[in-house]
Scaffold this motif. Structure first.
Motif, mmCIF file in Angstrom:
data_model
loop_
_atom_site.group_PDB
_atom_site.id
_atom_site.type_symbol
_atom_site.label_atom_id
_atom_site.label_comp_id
_atom_site.label_asym_id
_atom_site.label_seq_id
_atom_site.Cartn_x
_atom_site.Cartn_y
_atom_site.Cartn_z
ATOM 1 N N ASN A 87 7.368 3.291 -23.503
ATOM 2 C CA ASN A 87 7.687 2.638 -22.230
ATOM 3 C C ASN A 87 7.330 3.525 -21.049
ATOM 4 O OD1 ASN A 87 9.681 4.492 -22.835
ATOM 5 N ND2 ASN A 87 11.357 3.263 -22.012
ATOM 6 N N LEU A 88 7.598 4.850 -21.185
ATOM 7 C CA LEU A 88 7.225 5.762 -20.096
ATOM 8 C C LEU A 88 5.709 5.819 -19.913
ATOM 9 C CD1 LEU A 88 9.652 8.788 -20.675
ATOM 10 C CD2 LEU A 88 9.691 7.165 -18.786
ATOM 11 N N LEU A 89 5.002 5.892 -21.030
ATOM 12 C CA LEU A 89 3.542 5.966 -20.945
ATOM 13 C C LEU A 89 2.964 4.701 -20.315
ATOM 14 C CD1 LEU A 89 2.730 7.570 -24.416
ATOM 15 C CD2 LEU A 89 2.424 8.624 -22.185
ATOM 16 N N GLN A 90 3.455 3.554 -20.731
ATOM 17 C CA GLN A 90 2.946 2.302 -20.187
ATOM 18 C C GLN A 90 3.273 2.181 -18.702
ATOM 19 O OE1 GLN A 90 4.048 -1.103 -22.684
ATOM 20 N NE2 GLN A 90 4.164 0.303 -24.394
ATOM 21 N N SER A 91 4.488 2.581 -18.344
ATOM 22 C CA SER A 91 4.872 2.522 -16.933
ATOM 23 C C SER A 91 4.022 3.472 -16.097
ATOM 24 C CB SER A 91 6.359 2.874 -16.792
ATOM 25 O OG SER A 91 6.740 2.905 -15.437
ATOM 26 N N GLY A 92 3.822 4.700 -16.603
ATOM 27 C CA GLY A 92 3.031 5.675 -15.862
ATOM 28 C C GLY A 92 1.576 5.277 -15.739
ATOM 29 N N VAL A 93 0.996 4.750 -16.817
ATOM 30 C CA VAL A 93 -0.405 4.339 -16.767
ATOM 31 C C VAL A 93 -0.562 3.098 -15.885
ATOM 32 C CG1 VAL A 93 -2.356 3.543 -18.150
ATOM 33 C CG2 VAL A 93 -0.937 5.412 -18.976
ATOM 34 N N LEU A 153 0.829 -1.202 0.000
ATOM 35 C CA LEU A 153 0.000 0.000 0.000
ATOM 36 C C LEU A 153 0.865 1.255 0.000
ATOM 37 C CD1 LEU A 153 -2.855 1.130 0.091
ATOM 38 C CD2 LEU A 153 -2.778 0.998 2.572
ATOM 39 N N LEU A 154 1.952 1.244 0.776
ATOM 40 C CA LEU A 154 2.861 2.387 0.788
ATOM 41 C C LEU A 154 3.481 2.605 -0.586
ATOM 42 C CD1 LEU A 154 4.688 1.905 4.222
ATOM 43 C CD2 LEU A 154 3.036 3.680 3.620
ATOM 44 N N SER A 155 3.788 1.521 -1.278
ATOM 45 C CA SER A 155 4.361 1.643 -2.615
ATOM 46 C C SER A 155 3.383 2.306 -3.577
ATOM 47 C CB SER A 155 4.761 0.257 -3.146
ATOM 48 O OG SER A 155 5.321 0.359 -4.433
ATOM 49 N N ARG A 156 2.105 1.998 -3.433
ATOM 50 C CA ARG A 156 1.101 2.607 -4.310
ATOM 51 C C ARG A 156 0.996 4.111 -4.090
ATOM 52 N NH1 ARG A 156 -3.247 -1.055 -6.360
ATOM 53 N NH2 ARG A 156 -2.582 -3.188 -5.941
ATOM 54 N N VAL A 157 1.060 4.547 -2.832
ATOM 55 C CA VAL A 157 0.835 5.967 -2.541
ATOM 56 C C VAL A 157 2.133 6.773 -2.556
ATOM 57 C CG1 VAL A 157 -1.203 5.428 -1.203
ATOM 58 C CG2 VAL A 157 0.981 5.631 -0.038
ATOM 59 N N THR A 158 3.264 6.128 -2.763
ATOM 60 C CA THR A 158 4.538 6.858 -2.850
ATOM 61 C C THR A 158 5.196 6.621 -4.200
ATOM 62 O OG1 THR A 158 5.643 5.029 -1.684
ATOM 63 C CG2 THR A 158 4.915 6.910 -0.356
ATOM 64 N N ASN A 159 5.711 5.405 -4.418
ATOM 65 C CA ASN A 159 6.442 5.121 -5.654
ATOM 66 C C ASN A 159 5.581 5.310 -6.887
ATOM 67 O OD1 ASN A 159 8.620 4.440 -4.076
ATOM 68 N ND2 ASN A 159 8.244 2.243 -4.132
ATOM 69 N N ASP A 160 4.352 4.801 -6.850
ATOM 70 C CA ASP A 160 3.506 4.887 -8.044
ATOM 71 C C ASP A 160 3.106 6.319 -8.355
ATOM 72 O OD1 ASP A 160 3.144 2.157 -9.051
ATOM 73 O OD2 ASP A 160 2.306 1.753 -7.089
ATOM 74 N N ILE A 161 2.818 7.114 -7.334
ATOM 75 C CA ILE A 161 2.465 8.513 -7.580
ATOM 76 C C ILE A 161 3.673 9.276 -8.106
ATOM 77 C CG2 ILE A 161 1.780 10.672 -6.462
ATOM 78 C CD1 ILE A 161 -0.133 9.143 -4.756
ATOM 79 N N ASP A 162 4.859 9.002 -7.563
ATOM 80 C CA ASP A 162 6.072 9.637 -8.090
ATOM 81 C C ASP A 162 6.296 9.252 -9.552
ATOM 82 O OD1 ASP A 162 6.588 10.911 -5.729
ATOM 83 O OD2 ASP A 162 7.996 9.409 -4.991
ATOM 84 N N ASN A 163 6.029 8.002 -9.881
ATOM 85 C CA ASN A 163 6.200 7.563 -11.265
ATOM 86 C C ASN A 163 5.203 8.254 -12.187
ATOM 87 O OD1 ASN A 163 7.366 5.831 -13.311
ATOM 88 N ND2 ASN A 163 5.459 4.676 -13.254
ATOM 89 N N ILE A 164 3.979 8.465 -11.719
ATOM 90 C CA ILE A 164 2.993 9.209 -12.509
ATOM 91 C C ILE A 164 3.477 10.633 -12.757
ATOM 92 C CG2 ILE A 164 0.652 10.145 -12.489
ATOM 93 C CD1 ILE A 164 -0.179 7.695 -10.854
ATOM 94 N N SER A 165 4.021 11.260 -11.705
ATOM 95 C CA SER A 165 4.527 12.621 -11.846
ATOM 96 C C SER A 165 5.626 12.698 -12.902
ATOM 97 C CB SER A 165 5.051 13.115 -10.495
ATOM 98 O OG SER A 165 5.642 14.391 -10.616
ATOM 99 N N GLN A 166 6.570 11.768 -12.852
ATOM 100 C CA GLN A 166 7.652 11.767 -13.830
ATOM 101 C C GLN A 166 7.132 11.513 -15.232
ATOM 102 O OE1 GLN A 166 10.668 9.030 -12.554
ATOM 103 N NE2 GLN A 166 10.976 10.041 -10.596
ATOM 104 N N THR A 167 6.161 10.612 -15.341
ATOM 105 C CA THR A 167 5.613 10.303 -16.665
ATOM 106 C C THR A 167 4.921 11.512 -17.274
ATOM 107 O OG1 THR A 167 5.306 7.980 -16.063
ATOM 108 C CG2 THR A 167 4.012 8.821 -17.912
#
Length: 661
Positions: free
Chosen positions: A351-357, A169-183
């Motif tokens: 690859n960035l789009l797929q990773s971000g989505v 859950l922490l990964s979803r609200v930290t790493n994944d949101i950061d990855n969305i921001s970068q994407t």
């Protein structure tokens, strides 16, 4: 445990991507400004090669003009070349503005170059302003997304967290949101610019030469086909990459939190092996995702080079036949590069789009999770605080097919201490969780001072309750801050009074910084008993009408436990207290003892009454306090030559000495 495993199916890319882009709508004005700036910037960039082709024509015509004597007309020069047998050169010369005897017109060349320079400078400034505005849009969107996730977490019921690994859950609200921001930061501007560039360049290519434009367009379906084939294979890999990232974070967080326990049981190698296995899974998924999607870029470059060669050959033939000027061919070659470059950029962003989505889909899964029942439109309030709690035919199940609490009724009067005992899994902690509305009832109702708790707001209900758990939890900060967490508006005198009442003051005075001693989140710089005292002081300061102690004194020494019980006696005046305990010595003075088995109250009464009844409570009591006698009986049997299994320090060792009875 399946939450961290890779998905069997690839994600639904289109709807998730559209939903992510829809979150930009609050900044639609800035988004429109970004789009307008992109259009202007691309227009300046696209017009540049066409004007620069004019400079090529100025140079080329100047060089050709020097080859003819001054005073000759243009038609005479063409006729002379054709008479020499170079019909192709004559046709090319006929289409060009050549002045015999005049060299390069440097004034015209300077003007052309200055115009091109101005266009590129303006395009760069517009691009910079576009990036500035877009960065603000993206960061504002991510700010709202983080806030929405935080609000969502506060609205989710406790069962959701029980079913989610904390690290996942922490990964979803930290790493994944950061990855969305970068994407969003890396792709939105480039994607918009690339698409506009394709449109603008394609328009200019058709203006210059429809034939060459058709040759260039052959690369589009081929590029789309290659991109789709590769992207289809990489989507599943990106989903697996981020799910494995969440699983690995969960394993790391679990091992780090329990690192002392890992060392005590000597399980370092097992933990390292588990980490290595999950790390290997993440490596394979990440390598596969990056490798497969990384093939797109060189594939697009190869297709672009093929298109470039075809354009150069056909364009050269067109110049030789006089159908095009050299400047137009030079401009078209530039356009062909500008045409394939944005296509290549779009492909490389796959690859960035797929990773971000993929990350967005994981975050949306949290946002779409079922929330706790809504608050009542007209919430009721407790006006006369006493702490009377009544269970009326309460039924509850964690799982529909597994009954736990069935038709439970009881009354806890104000000022009384109600102790709840029973074997593990009997439903003791579940009972107080229902009072806190961490879980909702299946049937029946619970009232607090005559008010149905389901008609109250959760924050107001929990504001009437003070709870101390067996597992202590301290926040990073000072001891004063942790005590004041129970009542943020408390004065210094109230904080000190709560500390003295719970004997926190006794050990805090011995610390170098006193109440300003900073403790970390795990409270590793104070003992387990001292941590428990701080959490009890926190509950004291909250001044609740209902007190819940879930094995609250389990980490406190016997002397401190006696002192705490005396302090709690004063606190419990005109308040109800629920005490969950396994150590029956701590609840002898309770006004009412409830004995639970399999979600039912099988006995209730005072300590003496239950002992006299000789039922379940008596069996629990004697099981705790007659253990020594059982051991002596086993030892006596061993002395008679009947050694029970497991008795003795080690196999084949000497028998234990039996003390005289």
């Amino acid at each position: 445990m399946t939450a961290g495993m890779p998905a069997e199916k690839s994600m639904n890319f289109g709807p998730s991507a559209r939903r992510l882009l829809a979150r930009l709508s609050p900044q639609r004005g800035q988004v429109l400004a970004v789009a307008a700036l992109a259009v202007l910037s691309v227009a300046c960039t696209v017009i540049g090669p066409k004007i620069l082709g004019r400079a090529t024509d100025v140079i080329f015509t100047g060089l050709l003009g020097k080859q003819f004597p001054a005073g000759m007309t243009h038609d005479q020069a063409v006729a002379a070349v054709r008479a020499s047998g170079n019909a192709n050169v004559a046709d090319m010369l006929a289409r060009m503005d050549v002045v015999p005897g005049r060299g390069i017109d440097f004034t015209a060349l300077r003007n052309v170059l200055l115009v091109v320079l101005a266009l590129y400078v303006v395009a760069s400034l517009l691009m910079w302003l576009q990036g500035y505005l877009l960065n603000g849009v993206v960061q504002a969107t991510i700010l709202r997304l983080r806030a929405d996730v935080e609000d969502k977490l506060n609205r989710l019921p406790l069962p959701y967290f029980d079913g989610q690994p904390r690290g996942e859950l922490l990964s979803r609200v930290t790493n994944d949101i950061d990855n969305i921001s970068q994407t969003l930061s890396q792709t939105l501007s480039q994607l918009l610019t690339s698409l506009l560039s394709v449109i603008g360049v394609l328009t200019m290519m058709f203006v210059i030469s429809p034939l060459l434009a058709v040759v260039a367009l052959v690369a589009i379906p081929l590029s789309v086909l290659v991109t789709r084939l590769i992207a289809k294979r990489s989507q599943r890999q990106f989903v697996a990459q981020w799910t494995h990232t969440g699983a690995l974070n969960g394993q790391i967080e679990e091992a780090y939190t329990g690192h002392e326990l890992v060392k005590v049981f000597g399980r370092q190698q097992e933990v390292q092996a588990a980490f290595a296995a999950k790390n290997e899974e993440l490596f394979r998924a990440s390598f596969g995702a990056q490798f497969v999607s990384g093939i797109i870029m060189p594939s697009m470059m190869f297709i672009g080079n093929l298109s470039y060669v075809a354009i150069a050959v056909v364009g050269g033939l067109r110049v030789a036949s006089g159908a095009m000027s050299l400047g137009d061919v030079q401009a078209f070659i530039q356009y062909s590069r500008q045409f394939t470059q944005p296509l290549t950029q779009v492909a490389s962003m796959a690859n960035l789009l797929q990773s971000g989505v993929a990350s967005a889909e994981r975050v949306f899964a949290v946002l779409d999770a079922a929330e706790q029942s809504p608050e009542p439109a007209r919430p009721a309030r407790v006006t006369d605080r006493h702490g009377r709690v009544e269970f009326e035919h309460v039924s509850f199940r964690y799982q529909p097919d597994k009954p736990l609490i069935e038709d439970l009724s009881l009354v806890a009067d104000p000022g009384h201490t109600v102790a709840i005992v029973g074997p593990t899994g009997a439903g003791k902690t579940t009972l107080v969780n229902l009072v806190m509305r961490f879980y909702e009832l299946d049937a029946g109702r619970i009232t607090l001072d005559g008010v149905d708790i389901t008609t109250m707001r959760r924050d107001e209900l929990r504001g009437e309750i003070g709870m101390v758990l067996q597992d202590t939890w301290l926040f990073g900060g000072t001891i004063r801050d942790n005590i004041a967490y129970g009542n943020p508006n408390a004065t210094e005198e109230q904080i000190l009074a709560a500390a003295r009442a719970t004997f926190v003051d006794r050990f805090v005075r011995s610390l170098p910084d006193g109440y300003d001693t900073v403790i970390d989140e795990e409270g590793s710089n104070v003992s387990a008993g001292e941590r428990q005292l701080i959490t009890i002081a926190r509950a004291f300061l909250a001044d609740p009408s209902l007190l819940i102690l879930d094995e609250a004194t389990s980490s406190v020494d016997t002397r401190t436990e006696v002192l705490l019980q005396r302090a709690m006696a004063a606190l419990r005046e005109d308040r109800t207290s629920f005490v969950i305990a396994h150590r029956l010595s701590t609840i002898r003075d309770a006004d009412l003892i409830l004995v639970m088995e399999q979600g039912r109250i099988v006995e209730q009464g005072t300590h003496q009454e239950l002992l006299a009844a000789g039922g379940a409570y008596a069996r629990l009591y004697h099981a705790q306090f007659s253990a020594a006698a059982v051991d002596l009986d086993e030892a006596a049997a061993a002395g008679a030559g009947q050694v029970p299994a497991g008795v003795g320090p080690r196999a084949g060792g000497p028998r234990p000495r039996i003390p005289a009875s």
